[in-house]
Design a protein around this motif. Structure first.
Motif, mmCIF file in Angstrom:
data_model
loop_
_atom_site.group_PDB
_atom_site.id
_atom_site.type_symbol
_atom_site.label_atom_id
_atom_site.label_comp_id
_atom_site.label_asym_id
_atom_site.label_seq_id
_atom_site.Cartn_x
_atom_site.Cartn_y
_atom_site.Cartn_z
ATOM 1 N N HIS A 181 27.000 104.797 49.480
ATOM 2 C CA HIS A 181 28.180 104.905 50.243
ATOM 3 C C HIS A 181 28.427 103.056 49.911
ATOM 4 N N SER A 182 30.335 103.274 50.131
ATOM 5 C CA SER A 182 30.903 101.948 50.051
ATOM 6 C C SER A 182 31.520 101.612 51.027
ATOM 7 N N GLY A 183 30.801 101.952 51.506
ATOM 8 C CA GLY A 183 32.348 101.130 53.336
ATOM 9 C C GLY A 183 31.058 100.454 53.857
ATOM 10 N N ALA A 184 32.065 99.276 54.350
ATOM 11 C CA ALA A 184 30.834 98.612 55.966
ATOM 12 C C ALA A 184 32.404 98.239 56.793
ATOM 13 N N ARG A 185 31.839 98.863 57.730
ATOM 14 C CA ARG A 185 33.211 98.018 59.269
ATOM 15 C C ARG A 185 32.446 96.746 59.643
ATOM 16 N N LEU A 186 33.900 96.486 59.685
ATOM 17 C CA LEU A 186 34.441 94.723 60.229
ATOM 18 C C LEU A 186 34.043 94.944 61.878
ATOM 19 N N GLU A 187 33.742 94.560 62.874
ATOM 20 C CA GLU A 187 33.714 94.375 63.957
ATOM 21 C C GLU A 187 34.637 93.266 64.117
ATOM 22 N N PHE A 188 35.370 93.157 65.264
ATOM 23 C CA PHE A 188 35.663 91.602 65.884
ATOM 24 C C PHE A 188 35.302 91.444 67.444
ATOM 25 N N GLU A 189 34.576 90.926 67.727
ATOM 26 C CA GLU A 189 34.310 90.827 68.920
ATOM 27 C C GLU A 189 35.465 90.544 69.745
ATOM 28 N N THR A 190 35.779 90.239 71.293
ATOM 29 C CA THR A 190 36.929 88.875 71.867
ATOM 30 C C THR A 190 35.960 88.113 72.063
ATOM 31 N N PRO A 191 36.686 86.851 71.928
ATOM 32 C CA PRO A 191 35.958 85.577 71.273
ATOM 33 C C PRO A 191 36.105 85.441 73.262
ATOM 34 N N LEU A 192 34.631 85.009 74.042
ATOM 35 C CA LEU A 192 34.454 84.622 75.011
ATOM 36 C C LEU A 192 35.355 83.107 75.398
ATOM 37 N N ILE A 193 33.991 82.190 74.210
ATOM 38 C CA ILE A 193 33.795 81.157 74.324
ATOM 39 C C ILE A 193 34.870 79.610 73.886
ATOM 40 N N ASP A 194 35.519 78.986 74.351
ATOM 41 C CA ASP A 194 36.651 78.681 73.795
ATOM 42 C C ASP A 194 37.594 78.876 73.444
ATOM 43 N N ARG A 195 38.180 80.337 74.630
ATOM 44 C CA ARG A 195 39.072 81.337 73.034
ATOM 45 C C ARG A 195 40.218 80.503 72.941
ATOM 46 N N ALA A 196 40.720 79.746 73.148
ATOM 47 C CA ALA A 196 41.588 79.253 72.369
ATOM 48 C C ALA A 196 42.122 78.340 70.524
ATOM 49 N N ALA A 197 40.297 77.432 71.210
ATOM 50 C CA ALA A 197 40.129 77.148 69.718
ATOM 51 C C ALA A 197 39.343 78.172 68.860
ATOM 52 N N THR A 198 39.205 79.109 69.089
ATOM 53 C CA THR A 198 38.086 79.965 68.371
ATOM 54 C C THR A 198 39.596 80.969 67.379
ATOM 55 N N GLU A 199 40.074 81.340 68.664
ATOM 56 C CA GLU A 199 41.463 82.130 67.770
ATOM 57 C C GLU A 199 41.849 82.119 67.030
ATOM 58 N N PRO A 200 42.177 80.594 66.724
ATOM 59 C CA PRO A 200 42.411 80.803 65.000
ATOM 60 C C PRO A 200 41.435 81.071 63.974
ATOM 61 N N LEU A 201 40.650 80.447 64.299
ATOM 62 C CA LEU A 201 39.817 80.253 63.181
ATOM 63 C C LEU A 201 39.184 82.159 62.641
ATOM 64 N N VAL A 202 38.982 83.363 64.052
ATOM 65 C CA VAL A 202 39.433 84.178 63.712
ATOM 66 C C VAL A 202 40.483 85.098 62.696
ATOM 67 N N ALA A 203 41.743 84.583 63.087
ATOM 68 C CA ALA A 203 42.402 84.994 62.656
ATOM 69 C C ALA A 203 42.804 84.411 61.128
ATOM 70 N N LEU A 204 42.086 83.561 60.562
ATOM 71 C CA LEU A 204 42.053 83.196 59.506
ATOM 72 C C LEU A 204 40.765 83.738 58.195
ATOM 73 N N LEU A 205 40.123 84.337 59.405
ATOM 74 C CA LEU A 205 39.112 85.541 58.588
ATOM 75 C C LEU A 205 39.546 86.788 58.651
ATOM 76 N N ARG A 206 40.726 86.805 60.150
ATOM 77 C CA ARG A 206 41.599 88.566 59.375
ATOM 78 C C ARG A 206 43.095 88.632 58.183
ATOM 79 N N ASP A 207 43.389 87.764 58.346
ATOM 80 C CA ASP A 207 44.765 87.033 57.764
ATOM 81 C C ASP A 207 44.414 87.861 56.462
ATOM 82 N N GLU A 208 45.868 88.793 56.531
ATOM 83 C CA GLU A 208 46.178 89.670 55.025
ATOM 84 C C GLU A 208 44.548 90.075 54.711
ATOM 85 N N ASN A 209 43.690 90.483 55.769
ATOM 86 C CA ASN A 209 42.016 91.316 55.850
ATOM 87 C C ASN A 209 41.271 90.893 54.626
#
Ligand SMILES: [Zn+2]
Length: 288
Positions: A181-209
Protein backbone atom coordinates in the motif's frame (compact mmCIF):
# COMPACT_ATOMS: atom_id res chain seq x y z
CA UNK A 1 -11.82 35.30 4.91
CA UNK A 2 -8.57 37.22 4.55
CA UNK A 3 -5.83 36.10 6.96
CA UNK A 4 -5.39 39.56 8.51
CA UNK A 5 -9.12 39.66 9.38
CA UNK A 6 -8.83 36.26 10.97
CA UNK A 7 -5.83 37.43 13.01
CA UNK A 8 -7.74 40.55 14.10
CA UNK A 9 -10.76 38.46 15.04
CA UNK A 10 -8.52 36.19 17.08
CA UNK A 11 -6.95 39.14 18.93
CA UNK A 12 -10.36 40.65 19.67
CA UNK A 13 -11.65 37.34 21.02
CA UNK A 14 -8.52 36.96 23.16
CA UNK A 15 -9.12 40.48 24.53
CA UNK A 16 -12.79 39.76 25.32
CA UNK A 17 -12.02 36.66 27.37
CA UNK A 18 -9.02 38.38 28.98
CA UNK A 19 -6.44 35.82 27.80
CA UNK A 20 -2.88 36.88 27.00
CA UNK A 21 -2.32 36.68 23.24
CA UNK A 22 0.14 33.91 22.36
CA UNK A 23 3.20 35.37 20.60
CA UNK A 24 3.79 33.94 17.12
CA UNK A 25 6.59 31.44 16.60
CA UNK A 26 9.88 33.05 15.66
CA UNK A 27 11.46 31.51 12.53
CA UNK A 28 14.20 29.85 14.58
CA UNK A 29 11.71 28.36 17.03
CA UNK A 30 9.49 27.22 14.15
CA UNK A 31 12.41 25.43 12.55
CA UNK A 32 13.31 23.65 15.81
CA UNK A 33 9.70 22.51 16.38
CA UNK A 34 9.21 21.41 12.78
CA UNK A 35 12.51 19.52 12.47
CA UNK A 36 12.01 17.70 15.77
CA UNK A 37 8.35 16.88 15.03
CA UNK A 38 9.43 15.45 11.68
CA UNK A 39 12.22 13.45 13.28
CA UNK A 40 9.80 12.09 15.90
CA UNK A 41 7.55 10.86 13.08
CA UNK A 42 10.49 9.40 11.15
CA UNK A 43 11.73 7.59 14.27
CA UNK A 44 8.29 5.97 14.57
CA UNK A 45 8.49 5.20 10.84
CA UNK A 46 11.66 3.29 11.72
CA UNK A 47 9.73 1.16 14.25
CA UNK A 48 6.97 0.79 11.65
CA UNK A 49 9.34 -0.52 8.95
CA UNK A 50 11.00 -2.94 11.39
CA UNK A 51 7.59 -4.32 12.40
CA UNK A 52 5.79 -4.31 9.05
CA UNK A 53 8.70 -5.87 7.14
CA UNK A 54 9.56 -8.14 10.07
CA UNK A 55 13.18 -6.98 9.78
CA UNK A 56 15.95 -8.65 11.78
CA UNK A 57 17.41 -6.21 14.32
CA UNK A 58 20.84 -6.51 15.89
CA UNK A 59 21.41 -4.22 18.87
CA UNK A 60 18.77 -1.98 20.31
CA UNK A 61 15.68 -1.31 18.21
CA UNK A 62 15.62 2.27 19.55
CA UNK A 63 19.08 2.90 18.08
CA UNK A 64 17.96 1.38 14.77
CA UNK A 65 14.83 3.57 14.73
CA UNK A 66 16.96 6.69 15.32
CA UNK A 67 19.29 5.72 12.46
CA UNK A 68 16.45 4.93 10.05
CA UNK A 69 14.67 8.15 11.07
CA UNK A 70 17.79 10.25 10.50
CA UNK A 71 18.54 8.75 7.08
CA UNK A 72 14.90 9.06 5.91
CA UNK A 73 14.85 12.72 6.88
CA UNK A 74 18.32 13.38 5.49
CA UNK A 75 17.07 12.15 2.11
CA UNK A 76 13.73 13.91 2.25
CA UNK A 77 15.52 17.19 3.00
CA UNK A 78 17.70 17.07 -0.13
CA UNK A 79 15.49 19.60 -1.97
CA UNK A 80 16.16 22.25 0.69
CA UNK A 81 19.13 24.65 0.63
CA UNK A 82 22.23 23.17 2.30
CA UNK A 83 22.26 25.73 5.15
CA UNK A 84 18.67 24.84 5.99
CA UNK A 85 19.40 21.09 5.96
CA UNK A 86 22.38 21.55 8.32
CA UNK A 87 20.33 23.78 10.64
CA UNK A 88 17.43 21.34 10.86
CA UNK A 89 19.59 18.27 11.44
CA UNK A 90 21.61 20.09 14.10
CA UNK A 91 18.33 21.13 15.78
CA UNK A 92 17.36 17.45 15.94
CA UNK A 93 20.62 16.45 17.63
CA UNK A 94 20.50 19.54 19.85
CA UNK A 95 17.10 18.58 21.24
CA UNK A 96 18.70 15.56 22.90
CA UNK A 97 21.51 17.74 24.32
CA UNK A 98 18.88 20.02 25.84
CA UNK A 99 17.02 17.01 27.31
CA UNK A 100 20.31 15.68 28.67
CA UNK A 101 21.44 18.96 30.24
CA UNK A 102 18.05 20.01 31.66
CA UNK A 103 17.57 18.85 35.27
CA UNK A 104 14.38 16.81 35.65
CA UNK A 105 12.60 14.62 38.23
CA UNK A 106 13.89 11.07 38.47
CA UNK A 107 10.61 9.67 37.11
CA UNK A 108 11.26 11.50 33.82
CA UNK A 109 14.91 10.49 33.46
CA UNK A 110 16.04 7.78 31.06
CA UNK A 111 18.05 5.29 33.11
CA UNK A 112 20.78 2.85 32.08
CA UNK A 113 18.41 -0.17 31.97
CA UNK A 114 15.94 1.53 29.63
CA UNK A 115 15.36 0.25 26.10
CA UNK A 116 16.10 3.79 24.89
CA UNK A 117 19.64 5.15 24.76
CA UNK A 118 20.46 7.90 27.27
CA UNK A 119 19.64 11.41 26.02
CA UNK A 120 23.37 12.16 26.05
CA UNK A 121 24.05 9.14 23.81
CA UNK A 122 21.29 10.08 21.37
CA UNK A 123 22.83 13.54 21.08
CA UNK A 124 26.30 12.19 20.22
CA UNK A 125 24.86 9.48 17.92
CA UNK A 126 22.93 12.03 15.87
CA UNK A 127 25.78 14.55 15.78
CA UNK A 128 28.02 11.73 14.53
CA UNK A 129 25.58 10.82 11.73
CA UNK A 130 25.34 14.46 10.69
CA UNK A 131 29.12 14.94 10.73
CA UNK A 132 29.60 11.61 8.94
CA UNK A 133 27.34 12.76 6.08
CA UNK A 134 30.07 15.17 4.90
CA UNK A 135 33.12 15.35 7.16
CA UNK A 136 34.97 17.76 4.91
CA UNK A 137 32.25 20.40 4.64
CA UNK A 138 31.22 20.02 8.31
CA UNK A 139 34.77 20.09 9.70
CA UNK A 140 33.68 22.70 12.29
CA UNK A 141 31.03 20.39 13.78
CA UNK A 142 33.02 18.14 16.22
CA UNK A 143 34.61 21.05 18.10
CA UNK A 144 31.34 23.01 18.04
CA UNK A 145 29.25 20.14 19.43
CA UNK A 146 31.88 18.60 21.72
CA UNK A 147 32.05 15.35 19.74
CA UNK A 148 35.41 13.86 20.74
CA UNK A 149 37.99 12.98 18.09
CA UNK A 150 37.92 9.29 19.09
CA UNK A 151 34.28 9.06 17.93
CA UNK A 152 34.34 11.67 15.20
CA UNK A 153 37.07 9.96 13.20
CA UNK A 154 34.78 7.02 12.31
CA UNK A 155 31.53 8.96 11.75
CA UNK A 156 31.70 8.63 7.96
CA UNK A 157 31.68 4.84 8.44
CA UNK A 158 28.69 5.06 10.81
CA UNK A 159 26.81 7.19 8.29
CA UNK A 160 27.61 4.79 5.42
CA UNK A 161 26.51 1.82 7.53
CA UNK A 162 23.16 3.47 8.23
CA UNK A 163 22.69 4.39 4.55
CA UNK A 164 23.52 0.80 3.54
CA UNK A 165 20.93 -0.60 5.97
CA UNK A 166 18.15 1.73 4.76
CA UNK A 167 19.03 0.94 1.12
CA UNK A 168 18.83 -2.75 1.94
CA UNK A 169 15.33 -2.32 3.38
CA UNK A 170 14.32 -0.31 0.32
CA UNK A 171 15.44 -3.08 -2.02
CA UNK A 172 14.07 -5.85 0.22
CA UNK A 173 10.50 -4.72 -0.40
CA UNK A 174 10.81 -6.03 -3.96
CA UNK A 175 11.65 -9.55 -2.76
CA UNK A 176 8.96 -9.80 -0.08
CA UNK A 177 5.82 -11.59 -1.16
CA UNK A 178 3.35 -9.07 0.25
CA UNK A 179 0.69 -6.75 -1.05
CA UNK A 180 1.84 -3.16 -0.88
CA UNK A 181 0.00 0.00 0.00
CA UNK A 182 1.27 3.48 -0.61
CA UNK A 183 -1.18 5.44 1.52
CA UNK A 184 -1.03 6.70 5.07
CA UNK A 185 -3.95 8.47 6.67
CA UNK A 186 -3.04 11.57 8.66
CA UNK A 187 -5.48 12.56 11.42
CA UNK A 188 -5.36 15.63 13.66
CA UNK A 189 -7.41 15.50 16.86
CA UNK A 190 -8.77 18.79 18.13
CA UNK A 191 -6.16 20.13 20.58
CA UNK A 192 -7.58 20.13 24.12
CA UNK A 193 -4.67 21.45 26.12
CA UNK A 194 -3.70 25.13 25.98
CA UNK A 195 -5.42 25.40 22.64
CA UNK A 196 -4.20 28.89 21.75
CA UNK A 197 -0.58 27.77 22.20
CA UNK A 198 -1.02 24.42 20.44
CA UNK A 199 -2.80 25.56 17.30
CA UNK A 200 0.18 27.46 15.80
CA UNK A 201 2.25 24.30 16.26
CA UNK A 202 -0.39 22.22 14.49
CA UNK A 203 -0.59 24.83 11.72
CA UNK A 204 3.16 24.49 11.24
CA UNK A 205 2.70 20.82 10.35
CA UNK A 206 -0.47 21.34 8.32
CA UNK A 207 0.66 24.37 6.26
CA UNK A 208 1.39 23.44 2.67
CA UNK A 209 0.55 19.85 3.62
CA UNK A 210 4.09 19.53 5.02
CA UNK A 211 3.66 16.51 7.24
CA UNK A 212 1.32 14.66 4.87
CA UNK A 213 3.80 15.05 2.01
CA UNK A 214 6.66 13.80 4.14
CA UNK A 215 4.66 10.75 5.17
CA UNK A 216 3.52 10.14 1.58
CA UNK A 217 7.14 10.25 0.38
CA UNK A 218 8.16 7.52 2.85
CA UNK A 219 5.16 5.38 1.92
CA UNK A 220 5.83 5.75 -1.78
CA UNK A 221 9.39 4.56 -1.23
CA UNK A 222 8.69 1.68 1.13
CA UNK A 223 5.05 0.75 0.51
CA UNK A 224 4.24 -1.08 3.78
CA UNK A 225 1.94 -4.12 3.56
CA UNK A 226 -1.17 -2.47 5.02
CA UNK A 227 -2.74 0.98 5.27
CA UNK A 228 -1.51 2.81 8.36
CA UNK A 229 -2.45 5.92 10.27
CA UNK A 230 -0.45 8.78 11.73
CA UNK A 231 -2.42 10.50 14.46
CA UNK A 232 -1.62 13.80 16.17
CA UNK A 233 -3.34 13.77 19.49
CA UNK A 234 -3.72 14.83 23.11
CA UNK A 235 -1.87 12.35 25.35
CA UNK A 236 -1.08 13.96 28.72
CA UNK A 237 2.68 13.56 28.19
CA UNK A 238 5.25 14.57 25.53
CA UNK A 239 5.22 11.20 23.82
CA UNK A 240 5.27 9.48 20.43
CA UNK A 241 4.87 5.81 19.53
CA UNK A 242 4.09 3.14 16.97
CA UNK A 243 1.29 0.71 17.84
CA UNK A 244 1.72 -2.49 15.84
CA UNK A 245 -1.74 -3.81 16.79
CA UNK A 246 -3.63 -0.79 15.55
CA UNK A 247 -1.19 0.00 12.73
CA UNK A 248 -0.94 3.50 14.08
CA UNK A 249 1.84 6.01 14.62
CA UNK A 250 1.18 8.76 17.13
CA UNK A 251 2.70 12.14 17.94
CA UNK A 252 1.41 13.98 21.01
CA UNK A 253 0.63 17.69 21.08
CA UNK A 254 2.47 17.83 24.40
CA UNK A 255 5.65 16.86 22.56
CA UNK A 256 5.25 19.76 20.15
CA UNK A 257 4.80 22.08 23.11
CA UNK A 258 7.93 20.71 24.75
CA UNK A 259 9.92 21.44 21.58
CA UNK A 260 8.58 24.99 21.59
CA UNK A 261 9.34 25.59 25.27
CA UNK A 262 12.88 24.32 24.86
CA UNK A 263 13.54 26.36 21.73
CA UNK A 264 12.23 29.53 23.35
CA UNK A 265 13.83 29.21 26.76
CA UNK A 266 17.14 27.34 26.47
CA UNK A 267 20.43 28.27 24.79
CA UNK A 268 20.65 26.35 21.52
CA UNK A 269 23.43 25.37 19.16
CA UNK A 270 23.29 27.25 15.85
CA UNK A 271 25.10 26.52 12.62
CA UNK A 272 27.36 29.37 11.40
CA UNK A 273 24.79 30.24 8.70
CA UNK A 274 21.81 30.47 11.05
CA UNK A 275 23.78 32.54 13.56
CA UNK A 276 24.21 35.16 10.85
CA UNK A 277 20.87 34.79 9.07
CA UNK A 278 18.27 33.24 11.36
CA UNK A 279 15.15 31.52 10.14
CA UNK A 280 14.02 29.36 7.22
CA UNK A 281 15.29 30.56 3.86
CA UNK A 282 11.99 31.99 2.68
CA UNK A 283 11.71 34.09 5.84
CA UNK A 284 15.25 35.43 5.92
CA UNK A 285 15.82 39.15 5.46
CA UNK A 286 17.20 40.27 2.12
CA UNK A 287 20.93 39.87 1.81
CA UNK A 288 21.17 36.56 3.69
ZN1 LIG B 1 11.29 4.48 19.68
Amino acid sequence: MHRSYLALLFLLCAGIVGADPVPPLSPNVARFVLANAEFSVMHEMGHMLIAEYNLPVLGREEDAADQIGFILLFRLYTKLPQDEIDARLLDIADYWRLEWQTPKPQAEQVLAWDSHPLDEQRYYNLVCLLYGSDMQRLDWLPAFTGLPYERAVYCDQEFQQAIKAVNWVHHARHTLDIRHHSGARLEFETPLIDRAATEPLVALLRDENRLQELVNAVFQQFRPPRPLTLRLLNCGSPDAWYDINGGEMALCYERLQRFREMAENLPRLRTPATRQCPGPTELRPAGC
